[in-house]
Every structure is written in structure tokens, then in C-alpha cells.
Design an enzyme around this catalytic site. Sequence first.
Site, PDB file in Angstrom:
ATOM      1  N   HIS A  71     -27.464  22.849 -93.973  1.00 23.97           N
ATOM      2  CA  HIS A  71     -26.029  23.017 -94.198  1.00 23.97           C
ATOM      3  C   HIS A  71     -25.798  24.470 -94.637  1.00 23.97           C
ATOM      4  O   HIS A  71     -26.676  25.070 -95.272  1.00 23.97           O
ATOM      5  CB  HIS A  71     -25.626  22.050 -95.314  1.00 23.97           C
ATOM      6  CG  HIS A  71     -24.157  21.977 -95.607  1.00 23.97           C
ATOM      7  ND1 HIS A  71     -23.506  22.935 -96.353  1.00 23.97           N
ATOM      8  CD2 HIS A  71     -23.229  21.051 -95.293  1.00 23.97           C
ATOM      9  CE1 HIS A  71     -22.233  22.602 -96.480  1.00 23.97           C
ATOM     10  NE2 HIS A  71     -22.035  21.468 -95.844  1.00 23.97           N
ATOM     11  N   ASP A 122     -32.169  20.614-101.157  1.00 23.19           N
ATOM     12  CA  ASP A 122     -30.755  20.249-101.097  1.00 23.19           C
ATOM     13  C   ASP A 122     -30.699  18.735-100.886  1.00 23.19           C
ATOM     14  O   ASP A 122     -30.981  18.247 -99.799  1.00 23.19           O
ATOM     15  CB  ASP A 122     -30.102  21.013 -99.934  1.00 23.19           C
ATOM     16  CG  ASP A 122     -28.712  20.494 -99.578  1.00 23.19           C
ATOM     17  OD1 ASP A 122     -28.307  19.426-100.089  1.00 23.19           O
ATOM     18  OD2 ASP A 122     -28.048  21.153 -98.766  1.00 23.19           O
ATOM     19  N   GLN A 146     -27.446  14.862 -99.197  1.00 19.00           N
ATOM     20  CA  GLN A 146     -27.451  13.650 -98.366  1.00 19.00           C
ATOM     21  C   GLN A 146     -28.644  12.754 -98.684  1.00 19.00           C
ATOM     22  O   GLN A 146     -28.818  11.707 -98.050  1.00 19.00           O
ATOM     23  CB  GLN A 146     -27.488  14.032 -96.865  1.00 19.00           C
ATOM     24  CG  GLN A 146     -26.335  14.894 -96.409  1.00 19.00           C
ATOM     25  CD  GLN A 146     -25.005  14.145 -96.380  1.00 19.00           C
ATOM     26  OE1 GLN A 146     -24.962  12.912 -96.401  1.00 19.00           O
ATOM     27  NE2 GLN A 146     -23.911  14.881 -96.332  1.00 19.00           N
ATOM     28  N   LYS A 168     -20.478  12.362-102.886  1.00 22.20           N
ATOM     29  CA  LYS A 168     -21.098  11.714-101.729  1.00 22.20           C
ATOM     30  C   LYS A 168     -21.842  10.446-102.135  1.00 22.20           C
ATOM     31  O   LYS A 168     -22.385   9.736-101.300  1.00 22.20           O
ATOM     32  CB  LYS A 168     -22.072  12.681-101.048  1.00 22.20           C
ATOM     33  CG  LYS A 168     -21.370  13.879-100.403  1.00 22.20           C
ATOM     34  CD  LYS A 168     -22.356  14.745 -99.685  1.00 22.20           C
ATOM     35  CE  LYS A 168     -21.804  16.112 -99.370  1.00 22.20           C
ATOM     36  NZ  LYS A 168     -20.849  16.124 -98.252  1.00 22.20           N
ATOM     37  N   CYS A 210     -20.713  22.180 -90.759  1.00 21.46           N
ATOM     38  CA  CYS A 210     -21.228  23.271 -91.610  1.00 21.46           C
ATOM     39  C   CYS A 210     -22.693  23.543 -91.294  1.00 21.46           C
ATOM     40  O   CYS A 210     -23.502  23.786 -92.216  1.00 21.46           O
ATOM     41  CB  CYS A 210     -21.052  22.958 -93.101  1.00 21.46           C
ATOM     42  SG  CYS A 210     -19.337  22.849 -93.587  1.00 21.46           S
TER      43      CYS A 210
END
Length: 412
Positions: free
Chosen positions: A123, A200, A203, A226, A366
Site C-alpha cells: 500500500h 504493515d 489487513q 478496519k 493505493c
Amino acid sequence: MSAGGTGFRDLRSDFPLLAASPELVYLDSAATSQKPRAVLNAIREYYATANANPHRGAYKLSGAATDAYHGARREIARFLGAADPDTLIFTRGTTESMNLLATAWGLTHVHRGDRVVVTRLEHHANFVTWQQLARAVGAEFRICELTPDGQVDLDQLRLLVTANTRVVAFGHVSNALGTINDVREIVRIAHAIGAVAFCDGAQGAPHLRVGFEQLGVDAYAFSGHKMLGPMGIGGVIVRRRILDAMHPYQFGGDMIEFVFDGDSTWNVLPHKFEAGTPNVEGAVGLAAAVRYLDALGMDAVRAHEVTLTRYAMEQLATIEGLHLFGPASAEARSGVVSFTLGDIHPHDLSTMLDVDGICVRAGHHCAQPLMRALHVTSTVRASFYVYNTAEDVDALVASLRKAQVRFHAHVG
Ligand code: PMP
């Protein structure tokens, strides 16, 4: 297949927005999730009973706000498997977390001639941050490419991570393709030459049991919105020795020990990295969200998503002209299906789906460097979460077929 086949009861009634709109088919949880009533209630309860500026007052109410804030930190740290809650730094979300790492760690630990490695899946929040750090300090910025089914090419990564590599920054799960990365192997590759491994988890945290200590990463970033929590709260868990060696990210209230005329000293963790009045409402809401996820059980959440994703992949494969991107098996991805349909522009397609009450994301997600590698400018992405059912997949597939007929009638 029935919704019950996934092992969950239908959870829509726990989510006020979904309960109020029975026709809505929400398939954009990779962008942001809906919020259960328990989260809305926790925020309301905090303001109704414990609101004050934490850390600032000697009075009891300020103590209640302080307890609410740090209690939330402990719950979220436990949920993510972090042993030391004070190493969980609250931020606005993954974007701010990666910027914190690239700035507060990167500017003092990455030098001219060093190498910074990311993957093609990233991303922009975990790509541009490191690209710009590398440009600022004169380091080399290298991108690990993917295998044909959208997985990080670990053989290439082993070659790219050379002795001068300081950091490998990579996602747990791709928001654009759903690919689940082999985090432990990437960490092994980074650590073998003494680089740090920053993950990261935007997700990852909503969909997988994270287990920060077992993953072995040096930092893990996440976004509350999220994972059923509010917007504006998230964080990053970082190894204590790395935080101790980091300069503060922002200056101001709360992060100070002493201020002298010529210089200042910093408060202990986590305060050193949390300047200013904190987002107590967000932390309290996110703690309620992780309690909700815990009650469902993250293994059950994962099983639910694999079942739905497998069903979606089978159904989408029956649509002529539909091209599905990403890993071939549902087990290798989180609840994401990213696709194009013939010549229909993804934005047109998502607009046509919206007519049937279906919310999907169309665009580059993104992840422009990834889209370029896939030779597309955009895809349509449907993403699943705990409240989705097989009926939602059926509605998506039916609407896609309808859109296809309408498009061909129009252009042909
Ligand atoms: N990384 C990934 C993989 C994401 O999916 C997102 C959100 N789309 C981000 C980073 C940025 O998260 P946020 O906008 O919550 O800061």
C-alpha cells in the site's frame, strides 16, 4: 451453500448500520469495517461516565479517563499477542504508524549507501514512506517482485536483502490482492543480515490471529477502523530496544520529562511517542472491538472468511470474461477478491453494482506500483468480514451478470 455453512450466526443485527439497511450488501471492509453496537456503546459510555483529559488532573475523573485509556492499551496489546503493552504506541492508524517508523527510526538509522527493501504488494502508506526516506538520506530503495500468482518472491528477496540493508518493510496481507505473506520467513531473511523487519498489519490484524511475539517482527502497525473499531485510532507495536533507540516523533505535552531552556528530556514509554491529548474515545472503542472479535474467536473469523472467499472464487470463475487477480487458493488470501470483467471499466462496474445496493471498491487501491506490474490501472475489489454471508456473494455474482448483459447491450 447457506450462510449457516460458514459456522457463524448472521451477525448483521449486531451492526446498527447493516441492521437498518437490510438491502445493503457491504463488500468493502478492506477499506473500512462496519461497527458493532458494542463499540458505539463503549464510546458513549466513556463520554457519559469517564470523560476528562487523561494524565493531567489529580482529580478522580481524570484518573478514570487515564485508566480507560491505558486499560484499552492493555486489552489491544493482549489481543495482538504483545507481551509489553507499553510498547504499543497509539497513532491515528497504519499510515501514521509507518510514517512514525520511517521518520523517528529511519532518519537516524538509515544512511547514504544503505538499502531499504519493500515489496511490490505494498500500500502507498508502506511504499512511499520508505521511498521518500531513501531519497531523503541517499539510500537505495529496492522492490521485491511477485510470483505470477501474486505472492512475494522469497528467492528474490533473499538476493535483495544484502549486508547493507537496514530495513525490510512489508505487509502482512495485501489490501489489493488479499495475499497473506509468509511473515516469519521474511523476518528470518531480514534478521539473517541484521536488518529490521517492519510489518504493515492493516489487513492482518482484522482477519488473522497476529501473535506479535511469535511473528518475530520488529514492528507491527494496525488501523482500528478496519477491525470493527472507530476511525482515527490505530497503533504500532515496536520492540522496546528499538523504541529506546528512537528519537521522539512529535513534541508537546505528555511526552516530556523535563524541559530546560536549551534542551529537553523525554517521558517513559509509551508516552515518549504520544505527544498531546490522546484519542481516548478511539482507544476505548477499539478495545470494545477486540473484545467483540475475541468473543467470536479469531480462528472462527478466519474460517468464516476462507469459506466465503472459496465460495466467491468458485462463483466468480463461472462468469465469462472475469479475470481474478491474486493467489489461486482461498487459503493463501484473506477475504479479498480483486478482478476485472471484460472491457467494463472498474469504476463503471462498481457504479452498476451500487444500483443493486452492492458496495465494492474500484480503483488502484493505493497500490499503483502493483497495478503497473499487473498491467492494469484499476480493479474491482470485493472484501469480506464477519457480517458477510454466502447470500452477499450470491448478490454480487447476480449483479455482475446483470451488469455484463447491460454493458453488452449498450456497447454492442
Ligand atoms: N496498509 C494497508 C495494507 C492498507 O490496506 C491500508 C488502508 N487501506 C493502509 C495501510 C492505510 O491505513 P489507514 O488509512 O487506516 O492509515
